[in-house]
Design an enzyme around this catalytic site. Structure first.
Site, mmCIF file in Angstrom:
data_model
loop_
_atom_site.group_PDB
_atom_site.id
_atom_site.type_symbol
_atom_site.label_atom_id
_atom_site.label_comp_id
_atom_site.label_asym_id
_atom_site.label_seq_id
_atom_site.Cartn_x
_atom_site.Cartn_y
_atom_site.Cartn_z
ATOM 1 C CB THR A 1 -0.962 -0.024 1.206
ATOM 2 O OG1 THR A 1 -1.773 -1.187 1.100
ATOM 3 C CG2 THR A 1 -1.858 1.209 1.228
ATOM 4 C CD GLU B 1 -5.949 -4.793 0.906
ATOM 5 O OE1 GLU B 1 -5.728 -5.999 0.671
ATOM 6 O OE2 GLU B 1 -5.338 -4.154 1.790
ATOM 7 C CE1 TYR C 1 -4.602 -13.744 7.450
ATOM 8 C CE2 TYR C 1 -5.704 -11.801 8.302
ATOM 9 C CZ TYR C 1 -5.740 -12.986 7.595
ATOM 10 O OH TYR C 1 -6.921 -13.412 7.023
HETATM 11 N N1 LIG Z 1 7.071 -7.496 10.123
HETATM 12 C C1 LIG Z 1 7.061 -6.379 9.377
HETATM 13 N N2 LIG Z 1 7.790 -6.314 8.260
HETATM 14 C C2 LIG Z 1 7.811 -5.181 7.514
HETATM 15 N N3 LIG Z 1 7.061 -4.078 7.794
HETATM 16 C C3 LIG Z 1 6.280 -4.114 8.880
HETATM 17 C C4 LIG Z 1 6.239 -5.248 9.729
HETATM 18 N N4 LIG Z 1 5.377 -4.961 10.737
HETATM 19 C C5 LIG Z 1 4.910 -3.723 10.527
HETATM 20 N N5 LIG Z 1 5.434 -3.206 9.401
HETATM 21 C C6 LIG Z 1 5.093 -1.884 8.873
HETATM 22 O O1 LIG Z 1 4.206 -2.055 7.781
HETATM 23 C C7 LIG Z 1 4.520 -1.081 6.798
HETATM 24 C C8 LIG Z 1 3.982 -1.517 5.436
HETATM 25 O O2 LIG Z 1 2.587 -1.320 5.447
HETATM 26 P P1 LIG Z 1 1.707 -1.479 4.130
HETATM 27 O O3 LIG Z 1 2.252 -0.644 3.032
HETATM 28 O O4 LIG Z 1 0.289 -1.210 4.558
HETATM 29 O O5 LIG Z 1 1.931 -3.022 3.781
HETATM 30 P P2 LIG Z 1 0.996 -4.026 2.946
HETATM 31 O O6 LIG Z 1 0.037 -3.193 2.119
HETATM 32 O O7 LIG Z 1 1.944 -4.822 2.098
HETATM 33 O O8 LIG Z 1 0.287 -4.875 3.960
HETATM 34 C C9 LIG Z 1 6.035 -0.979 6.869
HETATM 35 O O9 LIG Z 1 6.499 0.259 6.374
HETATM 36 C C10 LIG Z 1 6.320 -1.129 8.348
HETATM 37 O O10 LIG Z 1 6.358 0.126 9.005
HETATM 38 C C1 LIG Z 2 -3.498 -13.676 3.995
HETATM 39 C C2 LIG Z 2 -4.931 -13.258 3.949
HETATM 40 C C3 LIG Z 2 -5.289 -11.939 4.193
HETATM 41 N N1 LIG Z 2 -6.584 -11.570 4.158
HETATM 42 C C4 LIG Z 2 -6.947 -10.172 4.443
HETATM 43 C C5 LIG Z 2 -6.315 -9.578 5.659
HETATM 44 C C6 LIG Z 2 -6.233 -8.115 5.327
HETATM 45 O O1 LIG Z 2 -7.512 -7.528 5.672
HETATM 46 C C7 LIG Z 2 -6.044 -8.101 3.816
HETATM 47 C C8 LIG Z 2 -4.594 -7.895 3.397
HETATM 48 O O2 LIG Z 2 -4.179 -6.599 3.699
HETATM 49 P P1 LIG Z 2 -2.681 -6.047 3.434
HETATM 50 O O3 LIG Z 2 -2.916 -4.649 2.928
HETATM 51 O O4 LIG Z 2 -2.009 -6.927 2.413
HETATM 52 O O5 LIG Z 2 -1.984 -6.070 4.746
HETATM 53 O O6 LIG Z 2 -6.459 -9.380 3.369
HETATM 54 C C9 LIG Z 2 -7.579 -12.475 3.861
HETATM 55 O O7 LIG Z 2 -8.776 -12.118 3.784
HETATM 56 N N2 LIG Z 2 -7.247 -13.782 3.625
HETATM 57 C C10 LIG Z 2 -5.954 -14.198 3.652
HETATM 58 O O8 LIG Z 2 -5.704 -15.422 3.407
#
Ligand SMILES: Nc1ncnc2c1ncn2[C@@H]1O[C@H](COP(=O)(O)OP(=O)(O)O)[C@@H](O)[C@H]1O
Ligand SMILES: Cc1cn([C@H]2C[C@H](O)[C@@H](COP(=O)(O)O)O2)c(=O)[nH]c1=O
Ligand SMILES: [Zn+2]
Length: 189
Positions: A27, A93, A177
């Site tokens: 994101t 997403e 998660y």
């Molecule tokens: N275990 C982790 N590894 C990497 N980043 C993490 C972790 N836990 C928390 N973060 C935070 O999550 C941020 C990334 O968030 P985001 O862009 O919303 O990720 P995604 O959309 O891939 O879930 C990182 O910049 C960091 O600050």
């Molecule tokens: C692995 C997995 C994830 N999800 C859901 C959980 C979160 O709401 C989003 C992923 O958000 P992010 O921006 O990548 O952190 O997906 C799910 O519904 N099922 C799964 O297996």
């Protein structure tokens, strides 16, 4: 770091996919690219599935609370109706969208639009998630990001689910998660 092939107007469209596990920075990377496109005076529209209400109804929000206003939509076809005069489209997403998404993105790119799609490449069982594998096949540019494994500090590809729920769709964050490397993911499964 991803460098845009072009930020100027009058170009052909293309598809970028940003994938990886939860917390890998998908994101944040999507927001970064969209903000840069706005700085270049391009018209940007951002979409997310209406079911993703985790942080905010009307914005996409990263785990670090970076945010950008978006339009929640029910299905991927709606993007075609809302793409008039748009230069760049961001979709977050994307794993939650329907099977028409790859076709919709193809049509947008053919119209000259830069399409940036972010989504989980694997679900909590380690299987390819929704339309993301098909988007990867169609993409012109792919960025795979990695989180940090909470167990060992290595690079993480997997989203480990801490609850016993077995439905594929289960919205959540650190409550449900944690990112893990392959070794730590399979060791405890
Ligand atoms: N275990 C982790 N590894 C990497 N980043 C993490 C972790 N836990 C928390 N973060 C935070 O999550 C941020 C990334 O968030 P985001 O862009 O919303 O990720 P995604 O959309 O891939 O879930 C990182 O910049 C960091 O600050
Ligand atoms: C692995 C997995 C994830 N999800 C859901 C959980 C979160 O709401 C989003 C992923 O958000 P992010 O921006 O990548 O952190 O997906 C799910 O519904 N099922 C799964 O297996
Ligand atoms: Zn590990």
């Amino acid at each position: 770091m991803f460098i845009e092939p072009s930020l100027a107007g009058g170009r052909r469209g293309w598809i970028e996919v940003i994938c990886g596990s939860m917390f890998s920075g998908k994101t944040e990377e999507l927001i970064r690219r969209l903000k840069r496109a706005r700085i270049a005076n391009l018209k940007v529209e951002i979409f997310k599935p209406v079911i993703d209400t985790r942080y905010d109804e009307g914005s996409i929000v990263s785990h670090d609370e970076n945010k950008i206003v978006s339009t929640p939509i029910e299905n991927s076809q709606q993007i075609l109706l809302l793409a008039q005069g748009v230069d760049v489209i961001g979709i977050d997403e994307a794993q939650f969208f329907d099977a028409e998404l790859p076709n919709v993105c193809d049509q947008l790119a053919l119209q000259g639009i830069r399409v940036i799609v972010a989504g989980l490449d694997m679900d909590y069982t380690g299987k390819p998630f929704g339309q993301i594998p098909f988007m990867l096949a169609k993409a012109d540019y792919i960025t795979k990001l990695h989180a940090i494994c909470v167990c060992c500090g290595n690079i993480a590809n997997y989203s480990y689910r801490k609850s016993a729920s077995t439905e594929t769709l289960l919205l959540g964050e650190k409550d449900l998660y944690e990112p893990r490397c392959r070794h730590c993911y399979y060791e405890v499964k």
